[in-house]
Scaffold this active site. Sequence first.
Site, PDB file in Angstrom:
ATOM      1  N   ASN A  66       4.830   3.998 -10.013  1.00 34.34           N
ATOM      2  CA  ASN A  66       3.768   4.165 -11.103  1.00 34.34           C
ATOM      3  C   ASN A  66       2.393   4.109 -10.713  1.00 34.34           C
ATOM      4  O   ASN A  66       1.620   4.771 -11.108  1.00 34.34           O
ATOM      5  CB  ASN A  66       3.999   2.683 -12.109  1.00 34.34           C
ATOM      6  N   TYR A 111      -6.357  15.674 -10.126  1.00 30.18           N
ATOM      7  CA  TYR A 111      -5.323  14.594 -10.624  1.00 30.18           C
ATOM      8  C   TYR A 111      -4.209  15.472 -11.089  1.00 30.18           C
ATOM      9  O   TYR A 111      -3.078  15.049 -10.641  1.00 30.18           O
ATOM     10  CB  TYR A 111      -5.755  13.797 -11.734  1.00 30.18           C
ATOM     11  N   ASP A 144       0.840  -1.127  -0.058  1.00 29.76           N
ATOM     12  CA  ASP A 144       0.041   0.050   0.081  1.00 29.76           C
ATOM     13  C   ASP A 144       0.893   1.359  -0.004  1.00 29.76           C
ATOM     14  O   ASP A 144       1.546   1.509   0.828  1.00 29.76           O
ATOM     15  CB  ASP A 144      -0.910   0.088   1.119  1.00 29.76           C
ATOM     16  N   VAL A 145       1.043   1.947  -1.135  1.00 32.78           N
ATOM     17  CA  VAL A 145       2.117   2.968  -1.188  1.00 32.78           C
ATOM     18  C   VAL A 145       1.716   4.097  -0.385  1.00 32.78           C
ATOM     19  O   VAL A 145       2.423   5.051  -0.112  1.00 32.78           O
ATOM     20  CB  VAL A 145       2.120   3.228  -2.611  1.00 32.78           C
TER      21      VAL A 145
END
Length: 684
Positions: free
Chosen positions: A516, A582, A489-490
């Site tokens: 990524n 975003y 879980d980044v």
Amino acid sequence: MDSLWSDSEARASVERYAQQGVGEDLALRVYTTRLLGGDPKLVLHGGGNTSVKTSLADVAGDEVETLCVKGSGWDMGDIEPAGLPAVRLEPLRRLRALDTLSDEDMVNAQRGNLLDSAAPTPSVETLLHAFLPHKFVDHTHATAILALTDQPDGADICRDVFGDRVALVPYIMPGFALAKSCAEIYERSPQVEGLILLKHGVFAFGTTAREPYERMVDLVTLAEQYLADASPKPLVAVNLPQQLATPAAIAPALRGQLAIETDGVEGLHKRFVLEFRTGAAIRNFVDGADLARYSQQGPVTPDHAIRIKPLPAVLPPPAADDLGGFFDRATAAIGAYRQAYNAYVERNNTDAATPKTPLDPSPRILLVPGVGFFASGDNAKAARIAADLYENNIEVIAAAESVGTYQSLGEPDMFDIEYWSLELAKLGSAVEKPLARHVVAITGAAGEIGQASARAFRAAGAEVALLDLDLDAAKKIAGDVGGIAVRCDVTDDRSVAAAFEEIAMAFGGVDILLSNAGAAWQGRIGEVDDAVLRQSFELNFFSHQRVAKAAVGIMMAQKTGGVLLFNASKQAVNPGADFGPYGLPKAATMFLSRQYAVDYGADGIRSNAVNADRIRSGLLTDDMVQARAAARGVSEDAYMTGNLLQREVTGADVAQAFVDLALARKTTGAVITVDGGNIAAALR
Ligand code: ZN
């Protein structure tokens, strides 16, 4: 050990291979070769060999007496008839009349007499099989038997244990001289069931496939009983620091120490991939007070030397509260190992007629008391093989020490084996791929770009660690491409730390990070909820920072440079309507990439980004493509190819750009567009 022979399985093998036009002799030879090869206490990774003498028709239709003998490149455990090339037997037998035969002439004679000129090269022990008269001949490096022969009085022990069931052959390097010597020793005692080759292994022979197999089982069982009955003395352990460092905490620095600088100006290194092993038997061995003695005798059987070098390096135990002190002592120990290795080469490289080119002096095995051992190799597979071989060495040495004193070959014999051209040939001389020896960590690996990148980096020779929240999806891709899957879980510090520890445990460290993972949030910027913006920043900016920081920590410990790659989006440069949530963190991530380039350039760490656009993926689903195409009044195809080149951009295109950036040794701080041409997103 028990015999695994089964009449019905033997018959099934004969029937199965008959359908492929393979005769009964060879079918049964395959069957028992696999029985032997399936037991790691008998042979490991291409070790050992078997043969059968049978008659086969040559291309003219004439029946020829042949020796079908294990070919190089095959493992006994999963051998097929093609792995036992047929050699004309009579010309091989006639070689016995010669006084000497060079290795090159021997190999030439073996290859020259193959029935199929494209078959693999017959084993280096082919002549030994050819000179013995038996129809079936089996050879292994059985652990229990090595534990008896690898002692100063190994011959006496073997006489006690095996009586006159076997004849003993003093150590000679494999090849023509050993083949002749074995044949002569056998002929003096033709009633024997086999030969024990001191400090090397065992041969058993017979007239049926079953006979030598069961003789092998019997001989190994006798050795096992001797070891079990001899009231073994345990190894005495040293005193260890109270708190020991974890293997993951020391692996990257050790991996960096093993790497060899090949071009100081260009900052290039020959790296190694590490495999860590531990367990009760390993700890018993590496924690032993006499480790410095019994680990420095040499390999348990000669053919291991090529993969693990004659000797391992012994490091100090790593105290958790003094890692700096440990690394200083480990650096000194590895430096001393290299000096001693170079001196050993110089001492033994004395044949002016055939001077040997010294191999790299880095140890292949690092013994760490209190922790376990690391094996190193050119790639993960080679490191795994070296680790398996060393575990076998530990088993043999501990067994030998429990009943006596372990002793291996003398130094000149070790050198002859390590620098034997026929053994070196086994390692192959293939040109390495551009990212061989490199470890790549890819986040968001289950997504379109992650998957494509895993394939592209693997194709370039790298080891890949696939990090994703969805472990099952990552596992599937890892299985496909040949890498490891790690749940990550980044957005969580602990999860990221654990993931990089897992990578350090699997490969020893990391050289390339592809950050990524990402997800798109939308909202008109004047109205969007702050919580949405913060959530997007957490994943699309802070996570990149979190994984980059973890990777850089490992790279700094390795001291061999590294590469950071970021998936920035075209949104980072060219905002789209309602995509502020975003685009804003992605713009920060693009800047982050440049910040790493600035702060870590002097450490040889490069940092680059790709800004891609319009890739079908979790971020741009088929539904979204449909909706956007409809909104513009164009077809889906026209939408996807709406760029200067008028070609759809794929995950594979983006993956290639990441590989290219990893290879661009003089490029850092760059952003590459992979969007088919979108001039509004061009950086300059
Ligand atoms: Zn052998």
